[in-house]
Write a protein that holds these residues in place. Structure first.
Motif, short mmCIF file in Angstrom:
data_model
loop_
_atom_site.label_atom_id
_atom_site.label_comp_id
_atom_site.label_asym_id
_atom_site.label_seq_id
_atom_site.Cartn_x
_atom_site.Cartn_y
_atom_site.Cartn_z
N HIS A 188 0.76 -1.06 -0.05
CA HIS A 188 0.19 0.10 0.28
C HIS A 188 0.66 0.96 -0.03
O HIS A 188 0.68 2.04 -0.60
N HIS B 40 -3.26 9.39 1.42
CA HIS B 40 -2.32 8.38 2.63
C HIS B 40 -1.74 9.05 3.39
O HIS B 40 -1.59 7.94 4.18
N TRP C 193 -13.16 7.04 0.36
CA TRP C 193 -12.35 6.88 1.41
C TRP C 193 -14.31 7.23 2.48
O TRP C 193 -14.76 8.12 1.88
N ASP D 33 -9.88 3.81 3.79
CA ASP D 33 -9.31 3.74 3.40
C ASP D 33 -9.98 2.53 2.94
O ASP D 33 -9.91 2.11 3.52
N HIS E 278 -7.88 -2.41 -2.60
CA HIS E 278 -6.36 -2.51 -2.28
C HIS E 278 -5.93 -2.38 -1.08
O HIS E 278 -4.20 -2.78 -0.67
MN MN Z 1 -4.59 3.07 -0.30
#
Ligand code: MN
Length: 204
Positions: A27, A81, A130, A164, A168
């Motif tokens: 990630h 992120h 998100w 998140d 992924h």
């Molecule tokens: Mn992410």
């Protein structure tokens, strides 16, 4: 201005068993790195003047199309992120303070009720995106979700906490079981960071 992938505030295995080392590493080193690189490419291609990532995302109208889409996607991906990693902490540090508890309990019936609403928003979010706890323009706490890499800063909110829910973020360990990822997340929330952000946002 060139942005750099930040180093994580903890080791890749520090969030085990709630968040596995392999996912955290991919990630960070693959996904977050790609957003960082693509943001830098967009800035270079557009010769965009940037003073900070926050300023860029709060003033998207100053970026001409079609570059604006790249800034939303990759600038948002870079910032979101950064913010996500700083929202996490090893389990032993994950306890809300009295100030944060009281602030939450002014808005929700209980701290658990807040967690339930946030979890429900994260679970119901369709596709990539998100879930966020934010402070809105009236200085009230609010739970929102955003699609893809849209950043709450671009919508006039002060972000306080994020999760998140892109696949992924959890697929390697939890496969399609997003609800298990959300439940695990509550064990590794950096409540100290939320409190610091809330105090700052309230005085702005
Ligand atoms: Mn992410």
């Amino acid at each position: 201005m060139t942005f750099k992938l930040p180093t994580l505030p903890f080791a890749y295995d520090a969030l085990e068993p709630w968040y596995d080392e392999a996912t955290v590493k991919i990630h960070h080193t693959k996904h977050h790195q790609a957003y960082t690189d693509n943001l830098n490419k967009a800035i270079a291609d557009g010769n965009i003047e940037v003073s900070s990532i926050e300023d860029l995302l709060q003033n998207l109208d100053k970026v001409a199309m079609p570059l604006r889409t790249r800034v939303i996607n990759h600038g948002g991906g870079f910032y979101n992120h950064n913010f996500f990693w700083e929202s996490l902490a090893p389990v032993e540090k994950s306890t809300p303070s009295a100030f944060l508890k009281e602030s939450i309990e002014k808005k929700w019936a209980s701290f658990d009720a807040f967690k339930e609403e946030f979890s429900a928003k994260a679970l119901a979010h369709f596709g990539s995106g998100w879930a966020w706890l934010v402070l809105n323009k009236n200085k009230e706490l609010e739970i929102i979700d955003t699609h893809d890499q849209v950043c709450p800063l671009s919508l006039g909110y002060e972000p306080l906490l994020t999760l998140d829910v892109w696949e992924h973020a959890y697929y390697l360990k939890f496969e399609n079981r997003r609800a298990e990822w959300i439940a695990a997340f509550w064990n590794i929330v950096n409540y100290g960071a939320i409190e610091d952000r809330l105090k700052k946002a309230l005085t702005k």
